[in-house]
Design an enzyme around this catalytic site. Structure first.
Site, short mmCIF file in Angstrom:
data_model
loop_
_atom_site.label_atom_id
_atom_site.label_comp_id
_atom_site.label_asym_id
_atom_site.label_seq_id
_atom_site.Cartn_x
_atom_site.Cartn_y
_atom_site.Cartn_z
N SER A 137 0.74 -1.31 0.06
CA SER A 137 -0.02 0.06 0.02
C SER A 137 0.65 1.17 0.02
CB SER A 137 -0.77 -0.14 1.22
OG SER A 137 -1.42 1.09 1.47
N TYR A 150 -1.76 -0.99 10.51
CA TYR A 150 -1.79 -1.27 9.19
C TYR A 150 -0.52 -0.70 8.18
CZ TYR A 150 -3.99 -1.30 4.15
OH TYR A 150 -4.18 -1.39 3.09
N1 NAD Z 1 -8.69 -0.66 -1.29
C1 NAD Z 1 -7.72 -0.09 -0.93
O1 NAD Z 1 -7.83 1.39 -0.77
C2 NAD Z 1 -6.36 -0.47 -0.97
C3 NAD Z 1 -5.27 0.33 -1.22
C4 NAD Z 1 -4.01 0.06 -1.12
C5 NAD Z 1 -3.87 -1.46 -0.69
N2 NAD Z 1 -4.76 -2.44 -0.64
C6 NAD Z 1 -4.72 -3.74 -0.08
O2 NAD Z 1 -5.35 -4.56 -1.39
C7 NAD Z 1 -5.54 -5.75 -0.84
C8 NAD Z 1 -6.91 -5.99 -1.13
O3 NAD Z 1 -7.78 -5.04 -0.55
P1 NAD Z 1 -9.25 -4.76 -1.10
O4 NAD Z 1 -9.19 -3.11 -1.15
O5 NAD Z 1 -9.55 -5.49 -2.39
O6 NAD Z 1 -10.07 -5.03 0.13
P2 NAD Z 1 -11.38 -6.22 0.48
O7 NAD Z 1 -11.81 -5.96 1.97
O8 NAD Z 1 -12.42 -5.86 -0.61
O9 NAD Z 1 -10.78 -7.75 0.08
C9 NAD Z 1 -9.47 -8.30 0.85
C10 NAD Z 1 -10.01 -9.72 0.75
O10 NAD Z 1 -9.26 -10.42 2.02
C11 NAD Z 1 -9.74 -11.29 2.52
N3 NAD Z 1 -8.97 -11.69 3.63
C12 NAD Z 1 -9.25 -11.07 4.82
N4 NAD Z 1 -8.45 -11.75 5.79
C13 NAD Z 1 -8.04 -12.85 5.37
C14 NAD Z 1 -7.40 -13.91 5.97
N5 NAD Z 1 -7.12 -14.10 7.14
N6 NAD Z 1 -7.46 -15.13 5.10
C15 NAD Z 1 -7.34 -15.12 3.74
N7 NAD Z 1 -8.29 -14.08 3.01
C16 NAD Z 1 -8.53 -13.06 4.03
C17 NAD Z 1 -11.25 -10.90 2.74
O11 NAD Z 1 -12.19 -11.85 2.79
C18 NAD Z 1 -11.29 -9.91 1.36
O12 NAD Z 1 -12.08 -10.87 0.44
C19 NAD Z 1 -5.41 -5.52 0.83
O13 NAD Z 1 -4.05 -6.13 1.07
C20 NAD Z 1 -5.33 -4.04 0.93
O14 NAD Z 1 -4.85 -3.83 2.09
C21 NAD Z 1 -6.21 -1.92 -0.64
#
Ligand code: NAD
Length: 256
Positions: A137, A150
Protein backbone atom coordinates in the site's frame (compact mmCIF):
# COMPACT_ATOMS: atom_id res chain seq x y z
CA UNK A 1 -0.84 -23.36 -18.96
CA UNK A 2 0.48 -21.08 -16.21
CA UNK A 3 -0.99 -21.33 -12.73
CA UNK A 4 -1.59 -18.48 -10.27
CA UNK A 5 -2.58 -18.59 -6.61
CA UNK A 6 -4.36 -15.44 -5.43
CA UNK A 7 -5.21 -14.87 -1.78
CA UNK A 8 -8.11 -12.66 -0.68
CA UNK A 9 -9.82 -13.28 -4.03
CA UNK A 10 -13.46 -13.25 -2.86
CA UNK A 11 -13.99 -9.60 -3.81
CA UNK A 12 -12.32 -6.26 -4.49
CA UNK A 13 -8.78 -6.21 -5.85
CA UNK A 14 -8.23 -9.97 -5.47
CA UNK A 15 -11.28 -10.83 -7.56
CA UNK A 16 -10.23 -8.33 -10.27
CA UNK A 17 -6.73 -9.89 -10.36
CA UNK A 18 -8.23 -13.39 -10.71
CA UNK A 19 -10.49 -12.31 -13.58
CA UNK A 20 -7.65 -10.50 -15.36
CA UNK A 21 -5.09 -13.32 -15.06
CA UNK A 22 -7.73 -15.86 -16.19
CA UNK A 23 -8.44 -13.65 -19.22
CA UNK A 24 -4.73 -13.92 -20.04
CA UNK A 25 -5.07 -17.74 -20.11
CA UNK A 26 -3.71 -18.42 -16.62
CA UNK A 27 -5.41 -21.04 -14.40
CA UNK A 28 -6.34 -19.37 -11.12
CA UNK A 29 -6.58 -20.85 -7.64
CA UNK A 30 -8.64 -18.32 -5.70
CA UNK A 31 -8.59 -18.43 -1.91
CA UNK A 32 -10.29 -16.48 0.87
CA UNK A 33 -12.01 -16.85 4.22
CA UNK A 34 -15.27 -15.74 2.52
CA UNK A 35 -16.15 -19.20 1.24
CA UNK A 36 -19.29 -18.37 -0.72
CA UNK A 37 -17.92 -15.24 -2.35
CA UNK A 38 -14.70 -16.94 -3.43
CA UNK A 39 -16.77 -19.69 -5.07
CA UNK A 40 -18.58 -16.90 -6.91
CA UNK A 41 -15.23 -15.54 -8.16
CA UNK A 42 -14.40 -19.01 -9.50
CA UNK A 43 -17.85 -19.25 -11.13
CA UNK A 44 -17.34 -15.93 -12.95
CA UNK A 45 -13.92 -17.08 -14.21
CA UNK A 46 -15.42 -20.34 -15.49
CA UNK A 47 -18.37 -18.57 -17.15
CA UNK A 48 -15.81 -16.46 -19.02
CA UNK A 49 -14.10 -19.64 -20.25
CA UNK A 50 -11.24 -19.73 -17.72
CA UNK A 51 -10.03 -22.36 -15.25
CA UNK A 52 -10.55 -21.71 -11.53
CA UNK A 53 -10.23 -23.55 -8.25
CA UNK A 54 -11.89 -21.93 -5.20
CA UNK A 55 -10.30 -22.65 -1.81
CA UNK A 56 -11.46 -21.67 1.67
CA UNK A 57 -8.33 -20.70 3.61
CA UNK A 58 -7.22 -18.31 6.30
CA UNK A 59 -3.73 -16.98 5.52
CA UNK A 60 -2.92 -16.86 9.25
CA UNK A 61 -2.92 -20.65 9.39
CA UNK A 62 0.22 -22.39 8.09
CA UNK A 63 -1.44 -25.82 7.86
CA UNK A 64 -4.23 -24.40 5.71
CA UNK A 65 -1.66 -22.70 3.47
CA UNK A 66 0.27 -25.96 3.05
CA UNK A 67 -2.87 -27.84 2.06
CA UNK A 68 -3.88 -25.02 -0.30
CA UNK A 69 -0.66 -25.45 -2.29
CA UNK A 70 -1.01 -29.27 -2.22
CA UNK A 71 -4.53 -28.95 -3.66
CA UNK A 72 -3.32 -26.57 -6.36
CA UNK A 73 -0.48 -28.90 -7.36
CA UNK A 74 -2.92 -31.87 -7.48
CA UNK A 75 -5.42 -29.93 -9.57
CA UNK A 76 -3.21 -27.81 -11.86
CA UNK A 77 0.21 -29.50 -11.69
CA UNK A 78 2.24 -26.68 -10.11
CA UNK A 79 2.41 -22.98 -9.29
CA UNK A 80 4.02 -20.20 -11.38
CA UNK A 81 2.52 -17.07 -9.83
CA UNK A 82 1.58 -16.11 -6.28
CA UNK A 83 -0.33 -12.92 -5.50
CA UNK A 84 -0.37 -12.10 -1.78
CA UNK A 85 -3.43 -9.89 -1.74
CA UNK A 86 -5.39 -10.91 1.40
CA UNK A 87 -5.45 -7.97 3.77
CA UNK A 88 -7.39 -6.13 6.43
CA UNK A 89 -7.38 -2.56 7.60
CA UNK A 90 -7.52 -1.54 11.25
CA UNK A 91 -8.17 2.01 12.41
CA UNK A 92 -7.30 3.12 15.93
CA UNK A 93 -5.09 5.65 17.67
CA UNK A 94 -1.70 4.13 18.43
CA UNK A 95 -2.20 4.26 22.20
CA UNK A 96 -5.62 2.60 21.90
CA UNK A 97 -4.29 -0.18 19.68
CA UNK A 98 -4.02 -3.41 21.62
CA UNK A 99 -1.33 -6.04 21.40
CA UNK A 100 -3.98 -8.41 20.00
CA UNK A 101 -4.96 -5.85 17.31
CA UNK A 102 -1.31 -5.63 16.29
CA UNK A 103 -0.83 -9.40 16.15
CA UNK A 104 -4.06 -9.88 14.20
CA UNK A 105 -3.32 -7.35 11.46
CA UNK A 106 0.35 -8.33 11.15
CA UNK A 107 -0.81 -11.98 11.12
CA UNK A 108 -2.98 -11.45 8.05
CA UNK A 109 -1.13 -8.74 6.11
CA UNK A 110 2.51 -9.67 6.75
CA UNK A 111 2.87 -13.15 8.27
CA UNK A 112 0.24 -14.51 5.86
CA UNK A 113 2.31 -13.31 2.90
CA UNK A 114 5.52 -14.69 4.45
CA UNK A 115 3.94 -18.13 4.94
CA UNK A 116 2.56 -18.22 1.40
CA UNK A 117 5.97 -17.28 -0.04
CA UNK A 118 7.70 -19.91 2.12
CA UNK A 119 5.43 -22.70 0.87
CA UNK A 120 5.04 -21.54 -2.74
CA UNK A 121 8.72 -20.98 -3.55
CA UNK A 122 9.88 -24.65 -3.49
CA UNK A 123 6.94 -25.55 -5.76
CA UNK A 124 7.83 -22.73 -8.17
CA UNK A 125 11.44 -23.88 -8.13
CA UNK A 126 10.36 -27.27 -9.49
CA UNK A 127 8.74 -25.43 -12.46
CA UNK A 128 11.99 -23.52 -13.15
CA UNK A 129 10.93 -20.22 -11.56
CA UNK A 130 8.00 -17.91 -10.98
CA UNK A 131 6.76 -14.49 -9.92
CA UNK A 132 5.43 -13.34 -6.55
CA UNK A 133 3.44 -10.10 -6.26
CA UNK A 134 2.77 -8.65 -2.81
CA UNK A 135 -0.09 -6.16 -2.59
CA UNK A 136 1.31 -3.59 -0.18
CA UNK A 137 0.00 0.00 0.00
CA UNK A 138 1.00 3.64 -0.32
CA UNK A 139 0.73 3.52 3.49
CA UNK A 140 4.11 1.73 3.44
CA UNK A 141 5.68 5.13 2.70
CA UNK A 142 3.28 7.82 3.95
CA UNK A 143 0.18 7.33 5.99
CA UNK A 144 -2.71 8.97 7.85
CA UNK A 145 -3.58 9.15 11.54
CA UNK A 146 -4.97 6.01 13.24
CA UNK A 147 -3.32 3.53 10.90
CA UNK A 148 -0.21 2.50 12.86
CA UNK A 149 -0.68 -1.26 12.54
CA UNK A 150 -1.83 -1.17 8.93
CA UNK A 151 1.06 1.09 7.87
CA UNK A 152 3.54 -1.13 9.76
CA UNK A 153 2.24 -4.26 8.08
CA UNK A 154 2.43 -2.72 4.61
CA UNK A 155 5.94 -1.30 5.17
CA UNK A 156 6.93 -4.75 6.41
CA UNK A 157 5.64 -6.22 3.17
CA UNK A 158 8.03 -4.01 1.20
CA UNK A 159 10.94 -5.29 3.31
CA UNK A 160 9.74 -8.86 2.84
CA UNK A 161 9.62 -8.27 -0.92
CA UNK A 162 13.27 -7.21 -1.01
CA UNK A 163 14.46 -10.03 1.27
CA UNK A 164 12.52 -12.69 -0.64
CA UNK A 165 13.84 -11.35 -3.96
CA UNK A 166 17.39 -11.93 -2.71
CA UNK A 167 16.75 -15.40 -1.31
CA UNK A 168 14.74 -16.62 -4.30
CA UNK A 169 16.67 -15.06 -7.18
CA UNK A 170 18.80 -18.20 -7.64
CA UNK A 171 15.59 -20.15 -8.21
CA UNK A 172 14.56 -17.72 -10.95
CA UNK A 173 11.76 -16.33 -8.83
CA UNK A 174 11.06 -12.59 -9.06
CA UNK A 175 9.38 -10.86 -6.12
CA UNK A 176 7.72 -7.45 -6.47
CA UNK A 177 5.31 -5.31 -4.47
CA UNK A 178 2.57 -2.96 -5.61
CA UNK A 179 1.78 0.03 -3.41
CA UNK A 180 -1.62 1.40 -4.40
CA UNK A 181 -3.26 4.55 -3.09
CA UNK A 182 -6.97 4.21 -2.25
CA UNK A 183 -8.78 1.77 -4.53
CA UNK A 184 -12.56 1.71 -4.88
CA UNK A 185 -13.36 -1.55 -3.04
CA UNK A 186 -15.35 -2.62 0.06
CA UNK A 187 -12.21 -1.79 2.09
CA UNK A 188 -12.39 1.89 1.09
CA UNK A 189 -16.17 1.98 1.55
CA UNK A 190 -16.16 0.62 5.12
CA UNK A 191 -17.32 3.84 6.83
CA UNK A 192 -20.45 3.85 9.04
CA UNK A 193 -22.54 5.84 6.52
CA UNK A 194 -22.78 5.98 2.72
CA UNK A 195 -22.24 9.75 2.93
CA UNK A 196 -18.84 9.18 4.56
CA UNK A 197 -17.97 6.58 1.93
CA UNK A 198 -18.71 9.01 -0.88
CA UNK A 199 -16.74 11.76 0.88
CA UNK A 200 -13.72 9.46 1.27
CA UNK A 201 -13.85 8.46 -2.41
CA UNK A 202 -14.12 12.11 -3.46
CA UNK A 203 -11.19 13.16 -1.26
CA UNK A 204 -8.93 10.63 -2.97
CA UNK A 205 -10.19 11.69 -6.39
CA UNK A 206 -9.38 15.31 -5.56
CA UNK A 207 -5.94 14.34 -4.28
CA UNK A 208 -5.02 12.88 -7.67
CA UNK A 209 -3.67 15.39 -10.22
CA UNK A 210 -5.54 13.43 -12.91
CA UNK A 211 -8.72 13.24 -10.79
CA UNK A 212 -8.68 9.44 -10.71
CA UNK A 213 -9.95 7.17 -8.00
CA UNK A 214 -8.18 3.88 -8.72
CA UNK A 215 -10.37 0.90 -9.60
CA UNK A 216 -9.52 -2.75 -8.79
CA UNK A 217 -8.86 -3.30 -12.51
CA UNK A 218 -6.01 -0.74 -12.41
CA UNK A 219 -4.19 -2.96 -9.90
CA UNK A 220 -5.10 -6.11 -11.83
CA UNK A 221 -3.69 -4.68 -15.08
CA UNK A 222 -0.38 -3.91 -13.35
CA UNK A 223 -0.24 -7.42 -11.86
CA UNK A 224 -0.82 -8.89 -15.33
CA UNK A 225 2.18 -6.97 -16.66
CA UNK A 226 4.42 -7.64 -13.65
CA UNK A 227 3.93 -11.41 -13.95
CA UNK A 228 4.69 -11.33 -17.68
CA UNK A 229 8.16 -11.72 -19.19
CA UNK A 230 8.04 -8.07 -20.25
CA UNK A 231 8.71 -7.25 -16.58
CA UNK A 232 11.68 -9.63 -16.32
CA UNK A 233 13.96 -6.78 -15.15
CA UNK A 234 11.89 -6.09 -12.05
CA UNK A 235 12.56 -7.83 -8.76
CA UNK A 236 12.91 -6.63 -5.17
CA UNK A 237 11.08 -3.38 -5.90
CA UNK A 238 7.86 -1.71 -4.81
CA UNK A 239 5.88 -0.12 -7.63
CA UNK A 240 3.80 2.86 -6.52
CA UNK A 241 0.38 2.94 -8.21
CA UNK A 242 -1.23 6.08 -6.88
CA UNK A 243 -2.72 8.20 -9.70
CA UNK A 244 -0.15 10.86 -8.77
CA UNK A 245 -1.34 11.33 -5.19
CA UNK A 246 2.11 11.11 -3.59
CA UNK A 247 3.65 13.61 -6.03
CA UNK A 248 1.69 16.43 -4.44
CA UNK A 249 2.96 17.98 -1.21
CA UNK A 250 -0.07 20.17 -0.54
CA UNK A 251 -0.60 18.85 2.94
CA UNK A 252 -4.11 20.26 3.13
CA UNK A 253 -5.31 18.12 0.22
CA UNK A 254 -6.66 15.17 2.23
CA UNK A 255 -8.50 16.50 5.27
CA UNK A 256 -8.82 13.80 7.91
N1 NAD B 1 -8.80 -0.65 -1.22
C1 NAD B 1 -7.76 0.11 -0.99
O1 NAD B 1 -7.89 1.33 -0.87
C2 NAD B 1 -6.37 -0.48 -0.93
C3 NAD B 1 -5.27 0.36 -1.13
C4 NAD B 1 -3.99 -0.17 -1.06
C5 NAD B 1 -3.80 -1.51 -0.78
N2 NAD B 1 -4.88 -2.32 -0.58
C6 NAD B 1 -4.64 -3.71 -0.28
O2 NAD B 1 -5.18 -4.50 -1.32
C7 NAD B 1 -5.55 -5.78 -0.81
C8 NAD B 1 -6.98 -6.10 -1.20
O3 NAD B 1 -7.83 -5.16 -0.57
P1 NAD B 1 -9.30 -4.76 -1.10
O4 NAD B 1 -9.35 -3.30 -1.16
O5 NAD B 1 -9.68 -5.56 -2.27
O6 NAD B 1 -10.10 -5.18 0.23
P2 NAD B 1 -11.31 -6.18 0.47
O7 NAD B 1 -11.60 -6.08 1.91
O8 NAD B 1 -12.38 -5.93 -0.52
O9 NAD B 1 -10.63 -7.60 0.13
C9 NAD B 1 -9.72 -8.23 0.97
C10 NAD B 1 -9.98 -9.72 0.92
O10 NAD B 1 -9.05 -10.38 1.81
C11 NAD B 1 -9.77 -11.37 2.50
N3 NAD B 1 -9.15 -11.73 3.77
C12 NAD B 1 -9.13 -10.99 4.90
N4 NAD B 1 -8.54 -11.68 5.89
C13 NAD B 1 -8.17 -12.88 5.37
C14 NAD B 1 -7.52 -14.02 5.89
N5 NAD B 1 -7.15 -14.08 7.17
N6 NAD B 1 -7.29 -15.08 5.08
C15 NAD B 1 -7.70 -15.04 3.77
N7 NAD B 1 -8.33 -13.98 3.21
C16 NAD B 1 -8.56 -12.92 4.01
C17 NAD B 1 -11.15 -10.75 2.71
O11 NAD B 1 -12.13 -11.73 3.04
C18 NAD B 1 -11.40 -10.07 1.39
O12 NAD B 1 -12.03 -10.90 0.46
C19 NAD B 1 -5.33 -5.71 0.72
O13 NAD B 1 -4.10 -6.30 1.05
C20 NAD B 1 -5.30 -4.22 0.98
O14 NAD B 1 -4.57 -3.90 2.13
C21 NAD B 1 -6.17 -1.83 -0.66
Amino acid sequence: MKVAVITGAARGIGRAIALRLAKDGISVAVSDILTEQVKETAEIVRKNGGKALPLAIDVRDEEQIKSMFERVVDEFGGVDILVNNAGIVHRSHIVDTTSDDFDFVIGVNLKGAFLCIKHAAPIMRRRGGGVIVNISSLHAFATLPNLAVYASSKAGLVGLTKAAALDLGDWNIRVVAICPAAVDTPMLRDKPTEEENIAAANRWKKASPIGLLLQPEDVANLVAWLVSDEARGLTGVAVVLDAGVSADLQVRKIPV
